[in-house]
Design a protein around this motif. Sequence first.
Motif, mmCIF file in Angstrom:
data_model
loop_
_atom_site.group_PDB
_atom_site.id
_atom_site.type_symbol
_atom_site.label_atom_id
_atom_site.label_comp_id
_atom_site.label_asym_id
_atom_site.label_seq_id
_atom_site.Cartn_x
_atom_site.Cartn_y
_atom_site.Cartn_z
ATOM 1 N N SER A 107 -7.793 46.074 16.023
ATOM 2 C CA SER A 107 -7.678 47.089 14.973
ATOM 3 C C SER A 107 -8.992 47.827 14.748
ATOM 4 O O SER A 107 -9.001 48.894 14.138
ATOM 5 C CB SER A 107 -7.187 46.467 13.665
ATOM 6 O OG SER A 107 -8.170 45.626 13.111
ATOM 7 N N SER A 108 -10.078 47.291 15.268
ATOM 8 C CA SER A 108 -11.389 47.931 15.146
ATOM 9 C C SER A 108 -11.780 48.700 16.394
ATOM 10 O O SER A 108 -12.890 49.205 16.492
ATOM 11 C CB SER A 108 -12.453 46.874 14.822
ATOM 12 O OG SER A 108 -12.137 46.238 13.605
ATOM 13 N N GLY A 109 -10.881 48.739 17.374
ATOM 14 C CA GLY A 109 -11.132 49.537 18.565
ATOM 15 C C GLY A 109 -11.610 48.787 19.784
ATOM 16 O O GLY A 109 -11.875 49.396 20.826
ATOM 17 N N VAL A 110 -11.723 47.467 19.702
ATOM 18 C CA VAL A 110 -12.140 46.676 20.870
ATOM 19 C C VAL A 110 -10.959 46.567 21.825
ATOM 20 O O VAL A 110 -9.846 46.245 21.420
ATOM 21 C CB VAL A 110 -12.633 45.275 20.448
ATOM 22 C CG1 VAL A 110 -12.958 44.436 21.662
ATOM 23 C CG2 VAL A 110 -13.836 45.388 19.527
ATOM 24 N N SER B 84 -27.585 30.111 4.815
ATOM 25 C CA SER B 84 -27.844 31.554 4.815
ATOM 26 C C SER B 84 -26.998 32.270 5.864
ATOM 27 O O SER B 84 -27.093 33.488 6.012
ATOM 28 C CB SER B 84 -29.325 31.832 5.061
ATOM 29 O OG SER B 84 -29.707 31.331 6.325
ATOM 30 N N GLY B 85 -26.197 31.501 6.579
ATOM 31 C CA GLY B 85 -25.369 32.078 7.629
ATOM 32 C C GLY B 85 -24.073 32.667 7.098
ATOM 33 O O GLY B 85 -23.848 32.765 5.892
ATOM 34 N N ALA B 86 -23.229 33.044 8.040
ATOM 35 C CA ALA B 86 -21.944 33.667 7.704
ATOM 36 C C ALA B 86 -20.978 32.626 7.149
ATOM 37 O O ALA B 86 -21.090 31.434 7.434
ATOM 38 C CB ALA B 86 -21.354 34.333 8.937
ATOM 39 N N GLN B 87 -20.034 33.119 6.369
ATOM 40 C CA GLN B 87 -19.000 32.239 5.820
ATOM 41 C C GLN B 87 -17.756 33.048 5.505
ATOM 42 O O GLN B 87 -17.802 34.270 5.390
ATOM 43 C CB GLN B 87 -19.506 31.515 4.579
ATOM 44 C CG GLN B 87 -19.974 32.440 3.482
ATOM 45 C CD GLN B 87 -20.549 31.672 2.309
ATOM 46 O OE1 GLN B 87 -19.810 31.009 1.586
ATOM 47 N NE2 GLN B 87 -21.851 31.745 2.125
ATOM 48 N N GLY B 88 -16.636 32.349 5.404
ATOM 49 C CA GLY B 88 -15.379 32.998 5.054
ATOM 50 C C GLY B 88 -14.608 33.448 6.277
ATOM 51 O O GLY B 88 -14.787 32.940 7.373
ATOM 52 N N GLU B 89 -13.734 34.406 6.063
ATOM 53 C CA GLU B 89 -12.880 34.893 7.136
ATOM 54 C C GLU B 89 -13.640 35.848 8.050
ATOM 55 O O GLU B 89 -14.511 36.594 7.604
ATOM 56 C CB GLU B 89 -11.660 35.610 6.552
ATOM 57 C CG GLU B 89 -10.696 34.666 5.887
ATOM 58 C CD GLU B 89 -9.397 35.349 5.531
ATOM 59 O OE1 GLU B 89 -8.962 36.263 6.266
ATOM 60 O OE2 GLU B 89 -8.807 34.955 4.517
ATOM 61 N N PHE B 90 -13.252 35.828 9.304
ATOM 62 C CA PHE B 90 -13.852 36.712 10.291
ATOM 63 C C PHE B 90 -13.547 38.160 9.940
ATOM 64 O O PHE B 90 -12.437 38.495 9.534
ATOM 65 C CB PHE B 90 -13.286 36.385 11.673
ATOM 66 C CG PHE B 90 -13.780 37.276 12.757
ATOM 67 C CD1 PHE B 90 -15.066 37.141 13.254
ATOM 68 C CD2 PHE B 90 -12.968 38.266 13.278
ATOM 69 C CE1 PHE B 90 -15.529 37.971 14.269
ATOM 70 C CE2 PHE B 90 -13.418 39.097 14.293
ATOM 71 C CZ PHE B 90 -14.695 38.944 14.784
ATOM 72 N N ASN B 91 -14.559 39.023 10.090
ATOM 73 C CA ASN B 91 -14.349 40.445 9.886
ATOM 74 C C ASN B 91 -15.206 41.215 10.889
ATOM 75 O O ASN B 91 -16.149 40.672 11.468
ATOM 76 C CB ASN B 91 -14.664 40.855 8.446
ATOM 77 C CG ASN B 91 -16.095 40.564 8.066
ATOM 78 O OD1 ASN B 91 -17.026 41.186 8.574
ATOM 79 N ND2 ASN B 91 -16.282 39.597 7.173
ATOM 80 N N PHE B 92 -14.866 42.457 11.082
ATOM 81 C CA PHE B 92 -15.542 43.239 12.111
ATOM 82 C C PHE B 92 -17.002 43.522 11.774
ATOM 83 O O PHE B 92 -17.814 43.726 12.672
ATOM 84 C CB PHE B 92 -14.790 44.545 12.392
ATOM 85 C CG PHE B 92 -15.241 45.172 13.662
ATOM 86 C CD1 PHE B 92 -14.930 44.597 14.886
ATOM 87 C CD2 PHE B 92 -16.015 46.327 13.654
ATOM 88 C CE1 PHE B 92 -15.361 45.154 16.068
ATOM 89 C CE2 PHE B 92 -16.453 46.896 14.834
ATOM 90 C CZ PHE B 92 -16.126 46.312 16.048
ATOM 91 N N LYS B 93 -17.359 43.494 10.516
ATOM 92 C CA LYS B 93 -18.761 43.693 10.141
ATOM 93 C C LYS B 93 -19.648 42.632 10.792
ATOM 94 O O LYS B 93 -20.798 42.907 11.147
ATOM 95 C CB LYS B 93 -18.923 43.700 8.629
ATOM 96 C CG LYS B 93 -20.341 43.999 8.190
ATOM 97 C CD LYS B 93 -20.409 44.352 6.734
ATOM 98 C CE LYS B 93 -21.804 44.602 6.213
ATOM 99 N NZ LYS B 93 -22.894 44.802 7.094
ATOM 100 N N MET B 94 -19.126 41.421 10.975
ATOM 101 C CA MET B 94 -19.883 40.368 11.646
ATOM 102 C C MET B 94 -20.246 40.795 13.067
ATOM 103 O O MET B 94 -21.346 40.514 13.545
ATOM 104 C CB MET B 94 -19.082 39.061 11.672
ATOM 105 C CG MET B 94 -18.883 38.437 10.322
ATOM 106 S SD MET B 94 -17.787 36.996 10.437
ATOM 107 C CE MET B 94 -17.709 36.506 8.718
ATOM 108 N N ILE B 95 -19.314 41.465 13.726
ATOM 109 C CA ILE B 95 -19.570 41.979 15.079
ATOM 110 C C ILE B 95 -20.603 43.098 15.021
ATOM 111 O O ILE B 95 -21.600 43.087 15.741
ATOM 112 C CB ILE B 95 -18.268 42.485 15.737
ATOM 113 C CG1 ILE B 95 -17.264 41.341 15.905
ATOM 114 C CG2 ILE B 95 -18.559 43.175 17.070
ATOM 115 C CD1 ILE B 95 -17.650 40.274 16.889
#
Length: 124
Positions: free
Chosen positions: A107-110, A66-77
């Motif tokens: 690219s997300s402002g961090v 039920s956890g995260a999978q795939g490529e990292f994206n900013f929505k995860m943050i």
Amino acid sequence: AFIAGGVGMTPFRSMIKYLNDIGEKRDICLFYFINDPAEIAFGDIFDSIKTVYIITNPKKVPADWSGAQGEFNFKMIEDNIPDWSERLFYISGPRPMVSSVSGVLRSSGVRNIKEDFFPGYREI
């Protein structure tokens, strides 16, 4: 916020173990990239903090995952760290992973990012 891939979790394990040993609580969120849930190392140490495991190999995702999978994206943050703009992000792992994650964050402002990569490792 800690973001680790492969052997990059080693420095975070050390820091978190130290905090556990001295009984200090910190608001830490660890994103830990794994190819397979069987690769999770030192999970008992990471139980003391918020840990988001991200399976990067679609062929290794268990049916009950039920956890995260795939490529990292900013929505995860955004989904896990509401105050992300105030955080310092530490990224550690293979150089391609560190570069990719750093690029997504920037690219997300961090802006508060520290990078540490392990030369010679290509897999996440």
